[in-house]
Design an enzyme around this catalytic site. Structure first.
Site, PDB file in Angstrom:
ATOM      1  N   GLU A 232       0.858  -1.204   0.000  1.00 22.65           N
ATOM      2  CA  GLU A 232       0.000   0.000   0.000  1.00 22.65           C
ATOM      3  C   GLU A 232       0.883   1.239   0.000  1.00 22.65           C
ATOM      4  O   GLU A 232       0.685   2.183   0.769  1.00 22.65           O
ATOM      5  CB  GLU A 232      -0.932   0.007   1.214  1.00 22.65           C
TER       6      GLU A 232
ATOM      7  N   CYS B  86     -10.531   0.002   7.405  1.00 18.68           N
ATOM      8  CA  CYS B  86     -10.049   1.353   7.720  1.00 18.68           C
ATOM      9  C   CYS B  86     -10.757   2.412   6.885  1.00 18.68           C
ATOM     10  O   CYS B  86     -11.055   3.503   7.374  1.00 18.68           O
ATOM     11  CB  CYS B  86      -8.543   1.436   7.504  1.00 18.68           C
TER      12      CYS B  86
HETATM   13 ZN   LIG Z   1      -8.128   2.583   4.361  1.00 18.75          ZN
END
Ligand SMILES: [Zn+2]
Length: 649
Positions: free
Chosen positions: A312, A404
């Site tokens: 990420e 998230c």
């Molecule tokens: Zn996220």
């Protein structure tokens, strides 16, 4: 509550601004009416809430889900608190009170709060705590345990709830936690860094709400600890790469955005907070270098950041692939946070330019109009089959194992009012006691109202606009008594021929029109300083300022070093980036060419995608229709692209 702790350029808090806007208000209402309750329901279904009951000893069973799931609950509380402030809701207020009691009960007597460990120890099964997840003992594996990440979100949620309701219950839980962290960590105590930054921003909020400098010092301590292996810390943890957690160099020596994007940009946000409040020059210098690197080499046209699925993470310079772009929704949110803080540090509109781009084109695609479906990943091109989103999907999902993003969006909508206006003093006039010294900044354009104290006078401001569909912005000022100050209107970079404050993107064609301003119908000369048109005068009640930002369709070209965009063109209008979807274009868009000679016309279509301006390109090759990128993938699954082949013939 302390109000004395201000930034040099201080945004008016969302609590002081009422948004009444045809574009944003429906989304804010959906967030309040749907997403808040939906996120809590999902948290209940997935054991996120009962983990607190188990930690409290009120329920049997093992910890459920991921070890950082506590953070999701704290983020929803933050968003719910903001929503509650905007819209009184006794049922939500009561729900939060009960939930906060469950959280308080899960806190250990000394202030420790981390349900994964507390449950395991309460159950007599501490051996299930893994070194590469929860960490075998308190604080032992901070680079992976997320103990400090979780409570960072607790601090933000607690401050929000206190400010929204005046109730101290969750704030007291947060302070007890922070006092424990302060007892454990410090230059003469335990030295280590959180593996996922977040607590830095949370601690600064605790400092600003209490005035207790321990919290500010602790935030700075965690930042200053990064990149120092001489404390015996080894580069362990995710991916085995210290740059993944921005732990490869001291923060003051960093000059390139590297590693996990959300971690990185939460860290830069925390640094900007600390720098804005302390004047720490080494932070300011490092942030300037890193920001330049992102904006000139690592920023998607959409304002998305973090190009790589793997880790990420930020890619290398100019590594901005379209189909495999990661662009986590949380990273765009982080970019909004960071650029707001950079503005508060420097008072320059270029940061708001980036913020606006990320808000409309990076954050907004992450959530469906319905408020209960989410993109974690936001590519700029889709072939109709590649499962780019999390959990093996290519549609907006109801939830994720790691959620998230759905719990981050919920705190953005109701706090948007906090990004519209700001106050500061003219450069070189820090005391604000000179003529015209006080400045009132208009940063974002949304229908809204606020009342702000300027030089001791209450000034009501009403903003009316159909932005982002047209560039007419009308401000009506009503000072309680005639008063002298400087109104600073942001003239967006896109209205000055520059899509981003770098050479990463540029418009292919110049346009003759430029922004204009009138005061009470009289044209005023436009002088732009740091991105703001400034108007200094003695303002009278009823004064009307009208800003006109021309919004022609613009063709955008990318820096040639970005391989995926060589020979390509994208369309933008005002702050919005456009895309072509198969559903509007006979099913296929990936091989489409847009000729330089194509005629580009706009049309407001009220019943399409909750009302959007579409762009229609007329050309002999076949016409093309474009819709705003934020609204893509809401009419079934099909091809989409932001960048098209450019036909120069
Ligand atoms: Zn996220």
């Amino acid at each position: 509550m302390s109000t004395a702790i201000r930034y040099h350029y201080t945004a008016l808090p969302f609590t002081q601004v009422t948004i009444d806007d045809s574009f944003w208000s429906p989304r804010i209402e959906t967030n309040r009416a749907v997403t808040v309750g939906y996120d809590f329901q999902k948290s209940e279904e997935t054991g996120r809430l009962t983990n607190f009951d188990k930690a409290a000893g009120h329920m049997a069973g093992a910890h459920e889900g991921i070890f950082f799931n506590d953070s999701d609950v704290f983020k929803i509380i933050e968003g719910a608190a903001y929503a509650l402030h905007l819209h009184p809701d006794p049922a939500l207020d009561h729900y939060l009170d009960e939930l906060i009691e469950r959280i308080a009960a899960a806190q250990e007597p000394d202030g420790y709060l981390y349900t994964a460990r507390t449950i395991a120890e309460r159950n007599g099964t501490p051996e299930i705590l893994q070194a590469d997840r929860e960490g075998p003992s308190r604080w032992s594996h901070l680079l992976v345990s997320h103990e400090l990440y979780n409570i960072g979100h607790l601090y933000e949620g607690a401050v929000a709830h206190y400010q929204a309701t005046g109730k101290r219950r969750l704030l007291d839980v947060a302070l007890k936690s922070a006092n424990l962290v302060d007892e454990v960590f410090g230059p003469d105590k335990r030295r280590d860094v959180p593996g996922h930054q977040e607590i830095e921003m949370g601690l600064v909020k605790l400092y600003r709400v209490t005035g207790d400098e321990r919290y500010l010092r602790l935030a700075k301590f965690f930042l200053d600890e990064r990149g120092h292996y001489y404390h015996g810390r080894q580069p362990y943890g995710n991916h085995g790469d210290p740059a993944y957690t921005q732990d490869h160099l001291p923060v003051t020596e960093q000059d390139e955005a590297l590693g996990h994007a959300v971690r990185a940009v939460y860290m830069y946000s925390g640094m900007a907070d600390v720098a804005a409040l302390t004047g720490e020059q080494a932070y300011i210098d490092a942030l300037g270098r890193i920001w330049d690197n992102v904006v000139s080499k690592k920023l998607y046209l959409t304002g998305g950041i973090g190009a790589r699925h793997h880790g990420e993470a930020f890619g290398s310079n100019y590594e901005l692939p379209n189909a495999t772009a990661y662009n986590e929704t949380c990273a765009a949110i982080a970019n909004v946070f960071w650029n707001q803080r950079m503005f508060q540090l420097h008072g320059d509109a270029k940061y708001i330019d980036v913020l606006e781009r990320s808000l409309y084109n990076g954050f907004l695609p992450g959530i469906a109009f319905s408020g209960d479906r989410f993109f974690y990943v936001n590519p700029l091109e889709f072939d109709g089959t590649y499962k780019f989103n999390r959990d093996n999907s290519f549609v907006r999902m109801p939830w994720f194992n790691c959620s998230c993003c759905p719990t981050n969006v919920v705190r953005v909508f109701p706090s948007l009012g906090g990004y519209l206006y700001a106050q500061g003093n003219a450069p070189g006039n820090d005391q604000g006691n000179g003529a015209g010294g006080e400045r009132l900044y208009v940063n974002l354009f949304m229908g809204s109202q606020t009342t702000v104290d300027v030089a001791g006078t209450a000034v009501q401001i009403t903003q009316e606009t159909n932005y982002p569909w047209d560039g007419a912005i009308k401000l009506t000022l009503q000072p309680a008594t005639a008063t002298n100050f400087t109104l600073c209107l942001r003239i967006p970079g896109w209205a000055q021929g520059q899509p981003v404050p770098s050479d990463l993107y540029h418009y292919i064609d110049a346009i003759p029109e430029s922004a204009t301003i009138t005061v009470n119908g009289m044209a005023v000369a436009l002088t732009v300083q740091q991105g703001y048109a400034t108007i200094s005068r003695t303002w009278q009640s009823g004064d009307v300022v009208e800003l006109m930002l021309p919004m022609p369709v613009r063709r955008v070209e990318c820096h040639p070093a970005v391989q995926d965009n060589v020979g390509k063109v994208a369309l933008a209008r005002g702050p919005l980036v456009y895309c072509a979807e198969g559903v509007d274009n006979g099913g296929h868009v990936l091989n489409a060419t847009l000729l330089d000679t194509a005629t580009l016309a706009t049309e407001l279509v009220p019943d399409l995608l909750h009302g959007v301006v579409v762009i229609r390109a007329q050309q002999p090759l076949g016409n093309l229709t474009f819709v705003p990128y934020y609204a893509w993938a809401q009419r079934g699954v099909g091809e989409m692209t932001v960048w098209l082949q450019r036909g120069t013939a």
